[in-house]
Design a protein around this motif. Structure first.
Motif, PDB file in Angstrom:
ATOM      1  N   ARG A 119      45.828  75.864  38.351  1.00  0.00           N
ATOM      2  CA  ARG A 119      44.453  76.003  38.846  1.00  0.00           C
ATOM      3  C   ARG A 119      43.425  75.711  37.759  1.00  0.00           C
ATOM      4  O   ARG A 119      42.238  75.557  38.067  1.00  0.00           O
ATOM      5  N   ALA A 120      43.869  75.652  36.507  1.00  0.00           N
ATOM      6  CA  ALA A 120      42.932  75.304  35.420  1.00  0.00           C
ATOM      7  C   ALA A 120      42.338  73.923  35.663  1.00  0.00           C
ATOM      8  O   ALA A 120      41.240  73.612  35.175  1.00  0.00           O
ATOM      9  N   ARG A 121      43.042  73.087  36.424  1.00  0.00           N
ATOM     10  CA  ARG A 121      42.516  71.746  36.744  1.00  0.00           C
ATOM     11  C   ARG A 121      41.242  71.821  37.573  1.00  0.00           C
ATOM     12  O   ARG A 121      40.448  70.862  37.584  1.00  0.00           O
ATOM     13  N   LEU A 122      41.048  72.925  38.284  1.00  0.00           N
ATOM     14  CA  LEU A 122      39.841  73.072  39.110  1.00  0.00           C
ATOM     15  C   LEU A 122      38.568  72.995  38.259  1.00  0.00           C
ATOM     16  O   LEU A 122      37.521  72.575  38.734  1.00  0.00           O
ATOM     17  N   PHE A 123      38.684  73.410  36.987  1.00  0.00           N
ATOM     18  CA  PHE A 123      37.520  73.390  36.094  1.00  0.00           C
ATOM     19  C   PHE A 123      37.108  71.960  35.743  1.00  0.00           C
ATOM     20  O   PHE A 123      36.036  71.750  35.183  1.00  0.00           O
ATOM     21  N   PRO A 180      36.837  74.476  43.541  1.00  0.00           N
ATOM     22  CA  PRO A 180      35.747  74.111  42.635  1.00  0.00           C
ATOM     23  C   PRO A 180      34.474  74.934  42.842  1.00  0.00           C
ATOM     24  O   PRO A 180      33.769  75.251  41.877  1.00  0.00           O
ATOM     25  N   ALA A 181      34.199  75.304  44.082  1.00  0.00           N
ATOM     26  CA  ALA A 181      32.997  76.110  44.360  1.00  0.00           C
ATOM     27  C   ALA A 181      33.125  77.483  43.703  1.00  0.00           C
ATOM     28  O   ALA A 181      32.145  78.018  43.159  1.00  0.00           O
ATOM     29  N   TYR A 182      34.313  78.067  43.779  1.00  0.00           N
ATOM     30  CA  TYR A 182      34.514  79.374  43.145  1.00  0.00           C
ATOM     31  C   TYR A 182      34.440  79.261  41.618  1.00  0.00           C
ATOM     32  O   TYR A 182      33.882  80.137  40.948  1.00  0.00           O
ATOM     33  N   VAL A 183      35.004  78.194  41.078  1.00  0.00           N
ATOM     34  CA  VAL A 183      34.903  77.979  39.629  1.00  0.00           C
ATOM     35  C   VAL A 183      33.444  77.894  39.210  1.00  0.00           C
ATOM     36  O   VAL A 183      33.031  78.480  38.208  1.00  0.00           O
ATOM     37  N   GLN A 184      32.639  77.190  39.995  1.00  0.00           N
ATOM     38  CA  GLN A 184      31.220  77.040  39.673  1.00  0.00           C
ATOM     39  C   GLN A 184      30.502  78.385  39.664  1.00  0.00           C
ATOM     40  O   GLN A 184      29.670  78.657  38.799  1.00  0.00           O
ATOM     41  N   VAL A 185      30.842  79.231  40.640  1.00  0.00           N
ATOM     42  CA  VAL A 185      30.232  80.574  40.697  1.00  0.00           C
ATOM     43  C   VAL A 185      30.642  81.387  39.468  1.00  0.00           C
ATOM     44  O   VAL A 185      29.800  82.015  38.807  1.00  0.00           O
ATOM     45  N   PHE A 186      31.937  81.390  39.147  1.00  0.00           N
ATOM     46  CA  PHE A 186      32.410  82.166  37.996  1.00  0.00           C
ATOM     47  C   PHE A 186      31.755  81.685  36.698  1.00  0.00           C
ATOM     48  O   PHE A 186      31.324  82.486  35.865  1.00  0.00           O
ATOM     49  N   VAL A 187      31.679  80.373  36.528  1.00  0.00           N
ATOM     50  CA  VAL A 187      31.091  79.803  35.310  1.00  0.00           C
ATOM     51  C   VAL A 187      29.618  80.164  35.199  1.00  0.00           C
ATOM     52  O   VAL A 187      29.125  80.518  34.113  1.00  0.00           O
TER      53      VAL A 187
END
Length: 463
Positions: free
Chosen positions: A91-95, A55-62
């Motif tokens: 991994r789409a669930r991470l979003f 989730p932290a990486y998703v937040q950075v990418f977003v």
């Protein structure tokens, strides 16, 4: 290099100066640390980082996609996300992780216009083809992975403790469908626009709400031209995904109503008759099974020769048990339809579809005697269609049968000559007297004789 032809591998070879973005505060210190750990690492290392702190990486990418507009950087982050999801689509669930409840994960792909309350996709509409293609793929995966509840769908941005009004799932789905339909009408990329749109649709149409939106956007008609026999591997995949879309739409009543008035069924029959690819045959047969009991589909399938095709398919060696079961069910359903169809129902379907041939009923005196009053239905609709066939058909057999049937109506209906004359049939039949086909001229002559001389005398002239 033409950005429309960029690949993920080429984009990921770039060296992005992340530190530059920290000085302008577009990336936080924590974000920079995460990027340094992740960027240019082996896939196994990245996989472990995503397992530990996804989730932290998703937040950075977003946040990068939301705040940074430099095209090379946007392409790079989209390539990172694409690589991450391609390796493991789950991994789409991470979003949708709970820790991101107040993070609008859809917003980077969208920008709200205040005029007319319209929602326009920033990356989908404004970006180059690489950006559009990756955004569509990523967004479709994220949407499909969103959590479901017993009461319905949990939409992104609807957390009870969220102060900001975030992007709703309705906005996303509506905008996605509009973009996909636009690609089918006028592709952004000449060879990849339509396959990309169909691929995403095949995933999204699993949801009833997307089916309804697609039908309302008048998207069904855009699929019909893509249903045709193919040979190349690429076109086989496109055909399969198109037929998959049609199968999913066969669960939607408004879509079924549209399919009933289109050329979808004859095209699907052509595909299943000529295709050797098991997955294509399977999805088309499943579509037939869904449509069989709807409206006049059963009668049309019989008229298009599907019972014989099913027999042929059953004789082939298929490994898919679902396909074998569906073929058995389809065969049984078609047999039931044949039993239910009266002789006039069969005749009516033959005429309405324009597939006239010398089937036994045409020359059966009992058929004409028992069903002659049925021709009066809908203001003599069948007669009018026969005359239209005379005007427009290029098939000599269809023209000959139409002339013969018109002469049979004149002979068997008490007011046959008057009715046919009122429909101005004489001029149309006269034109066919000079047709190059002997079969057409013979039956046109018979029809004219019955019009002019009366049924009793003309019957002696019939060859």
């Amino acid at each position: 290099m033409d950005r429309a032809e960029l690949t993920t591998e080429q984009v990921l070879k770039r060296d992005i100066p992340w530190e530059t973005y920290t000085t302008t505060k577009l990336i936080s210190g924590t974000g920079l640390q995460l990027l340094r750990r992740y960027d240019n690492r082996a896939e196994s290392v990245r996989a472990q980082l995503l397992d530990d702190d996804g989730p932290a990486y998703v937040q950075v990418f977003v946040s990068i996609l939301r705040d940074i507009y430099k095209e090379e950087t946007v392409e790079y982050v989209l390539a990172l996300i694409d690589e991450m999801l391609t390796a493991n689509p789950k991994r789409a669930r991470l979003f949708h992780d709970k820790s991101l409840a107040n993070e609008d994960t859809y917003e980077p792909f969208l920008i709200k216009l205040t005029t007319h309350n319209l929602t326009t996709f920033r990356l989908l509409w404004k970006g180059n083809w690489f950006i559009q293609e990756k955004s569509c793929k990523i967004l479709s995966l994220i949407v499909s992975a969103r959590p479901k509840t017993q009461d319905g769908v949990v939409a992104n941005g609807e957390s009870s403790n969220s102060k900001a009004k975030l992007t709703t799932i309705d906005d996303v789905l509506k905008g996605l469908v509009e973009w996909l339909c636009t690609q089918l009408k006028k592709p952004s990329h000449p060879s990849r626009g339509i396959p990309t749109a169909i691929n995403c649709l095949a995933a999204l149409l699993k949801e009833p709400v997307v089916r309804s939106s697609f039908v309302q956007t008048d998207g069904v008609k855009l699929l019909i031209p893509l249903i045709c026999p193919v040979s190349t591997q690429q076109s086989i995949q496109l055909l399969y995904e198109t037929c998959l879309c049609v199968w999913l739409l066969s669960y939607n009543e408004p879509a079924i109503e549209y399919l009933a008035t289109s050329r979808a069924l004859p095209r699907l029959v052509d595909v299943v008759r000529s295709s050797t690819k098991e997955k294509v045959v399977r999805v088309v047969v499943l579509t037939f099974r869904n449509l069989l009991s709807k409206g006049t589909f059963g009668a049309q399938m019989v008229d298009l020769g599907l019972p014989q095709i099913v027999q042929s398919l059953k004789a082939q060696a298929w490994s898919d048990e679902d396909l074998l079961e569906a073929l058995n069910q389809l065969e049984g359903g078609l047999k039931d339809n044949i039993k239910k169809l009266s002789s006039f129902d069969k005749y009516k379907q033959e005429v309405l579809l324009g597939h006239l041939d010398w089937s036994p009923m045409h020359k059966d005196p009992l058929f004409w005697r028992d069903n002659i009053t049925c021709f009066e239905e809908n203001d003599f609709q069948i007669l009018r269609v026969l005359l239209t066939i005379m005007d427009s058909s290029t098939d000599p057999r269809a023209l000959a049968v139409a002339c013969f049937d018109l002469s049979q109506f004149i002979q068997n209906h008490p007011a046959g000559r008057v009715i046919v004359n009122d429909l101005k049939a004489k001029e149309r039949v006269m034109k066919l007297m000079n047709h190059e086909s002997v079969e057409v001229t013979k039956n046109a002559l018979l029809c004219i004789q019955r019009l002019f001389l009366g049924a009793k005398y003309a019957s002696f002239l019939q060859v």
